[in-house]
Design a protein around this motif. Structure first.
Motif, PDB file in Angstrom:
ATOM      1  N   LYS A 138       0.819  -1.215   0.000  1.00 27.24           N
ATOM      2  CA  LYS A 138       0.000   0.000   0.000  1.00 27.24           C
ATOM      3  C   LYS A 138       0.860   1.274   0.000  1.00 27.24           C
ATOM      4  O   LYS A 138       0.543   2.261   0.646  1.00 27.24           O
ATOM      5  N   LEU A 139       1.963   1.188  -0.736  1.00 30.84           N
ATOM      6  CA  LEU A 139       2.809   2.353  -0.949  1.00 30.84           C
ATOM      7  C   LEU A 139       2.319   3.133  -2.158  1.00 30.84           C
ATOM      8  O   LEU A 139       2.658   4.303  -2.326  1.00 30.84           O
ATOM      9  N   ALA A 140       1.523   2.460  -3.006  1.00 27.47           N
ATOM     10  CA  ALA A 140       1.012   3.056  -4.235  1.00 27.47           C
ATOM     11  C   ALA A 140      -0.406   2.580  -4.485  1.00 27.47           C
ATOM     12  O   ALA A 140      -0.822   1.543  -3.969  1.00 27.47           O
ATOM     13  N   PHE A 141      -1.117   3.346  -5.276  1.00 25.24           N
ATOM     14  CA  PHE A 141      -2.414   2.897  -5.777  1.00 25.24           C
ATOM     15  C   PHE A 141      -2.424   3.062  -7.286  1.00 25.24           C
ATOM     16  O   PHE A 141      -1.682   3.870  -7.838  1.00 25.24           O
ATOM     17  N   LEU A 142      -3.227   2.256  -7.936  1.00 19.78           N
ATOM     18  CA  LEU A 142      -3.386   2.371  -9.386  1.00 19.78           C
ATOM     19  C   LEU A 142      -4.311   3.538  -9.681  1.00 19.78           C
ATOM     20  O   LEU A 142      -5.378   3.652  -9.091  1.00 19.78           O
ATOM     21  N   SER A 143      -3.898   4.389 -10.577  1.00 19.73           N
ATOM     22  CA  SER A 143      -4.719   5.538 -10.926  1.00 19.73           C
ATOM     23  C   SER A 143      -5.257   5.382 -12.336  1.00 19.73           C
ATOM     24  O   SER A 143      -4.785   4.549 -13.104  1.00 19.73           O
ATOM     25  N   THR A 144      -6.217   6.189 -12.649  1.00 21.00           N
ATOM     26  CA  THR A 144      -6.756   6.227 -14.007  1.00 21.00           C
ATOM     27  C   THR A 144      -6.646   7.661 -14.510  1.00 21.00           C
ATOM     28  O   THR A 144      -6.589   8.612 -13.721  1.00 21.00           O
ATOM     29  N   GLY A 145      -6.599   7.788 -15.802  1.00 19.98           N
ATOM     30  CA  GLY A 145      -6.500   9.125 -16.384  1.00 19.98           C
ATOM     31  C   GLY A 145      -5.288   9.857 -15.848  1.00 19.98           C
ATOM     32  O   GLY A 145      -4.175   9.336 -15.866  1.00 19.98           O
TER      33      GLY A 145
END
Length: 194
Positions: A138-145
């Protein structure tokens, strides 16, 4: 019909030697096949690492020494998350990111005659392991756009990978902190797909 542009590039109204030399060699070379110019580089980009120097300083990281390797990237992200951030970074699903990471793990994407894929190799596994570590810890999250850029500008994340042209888009929005720009971290050795 596709036209050979060499006569236009070399013609009376073409490029001067200085103008042609002003185009980076890698861009010129990728515009040519068998010594002929078939297209001109419209735009080219490389991946870049953007980081919030203020957040680095406040979390005990050297703002003038961004992570160079993926191991350093993970350590920095852990420190940032332990500070005041829910996530240290975010990224959209990107073949470009995976390809760079695979090459940086001394892998290849295809064999020399482009008849066999090679990214499903130990190097490709190293690339995916790095990305999964960021997500699973949980160091990163997947983003969109452009959510990663928006979160970066809002100081909700402190590290972002993007195109080298991302800076100009973010600058137009107003960057409220000192931003650092660096090469993307590598696994075993620096690698970059233009």
């Amino acid at each position: 019909e596709i036209a050979d542009l060499t006569p236009f590039v070399n013609g009376d109204n073409g490029f001067s030697d200085a103008e042609w030399e002003d185009i980076y060699p890698v861009f010129r070379e990728t515009s040519m096949i068998d010594g002929k110019v078939w297209w001109l580089p419209f735009n080219k980009s490389v991946r870049a690492l953007y980081y919030n120097k203020d957040k680095f300083f406040l979390n005990g990281l050297d703002p003038d020494n961004p992570p160079k390797t993926t191991a350093e990237y993970i350590a920095a992200a852990q420190k940032l998350k332990a500070g005041d951030l829910e996530y240290a970074t975010a990224f959209p699903v990107s073949a470009w990111q995976f390809e760079n990471l695979t090459l940086s793990a001394n892998g290849q994407l295809m064999d020399e005659d482009e008849s066999e894929i090679l990214f499903n190799s130990p190097a490709g596994v190293k690339a995916l392991d790095f990305l999964l570590t960021l997500l699973n810890e949980k160091l990163a999250f997947l983003s969109t756009g452009y959510a990663d850029q928006e979160e970066f500008l809002a100081e909700k994340i402190a590290i972002m990978e993007g195109s080298s042209v991302s800076y100009s888009f973010m600058k137009k929005q107003g960057i409220p902190f000192e931003v650092g720009v660096a090469p993307v971290p590598y696994i075993d050795e620096p690698a970059m797909i233009v």
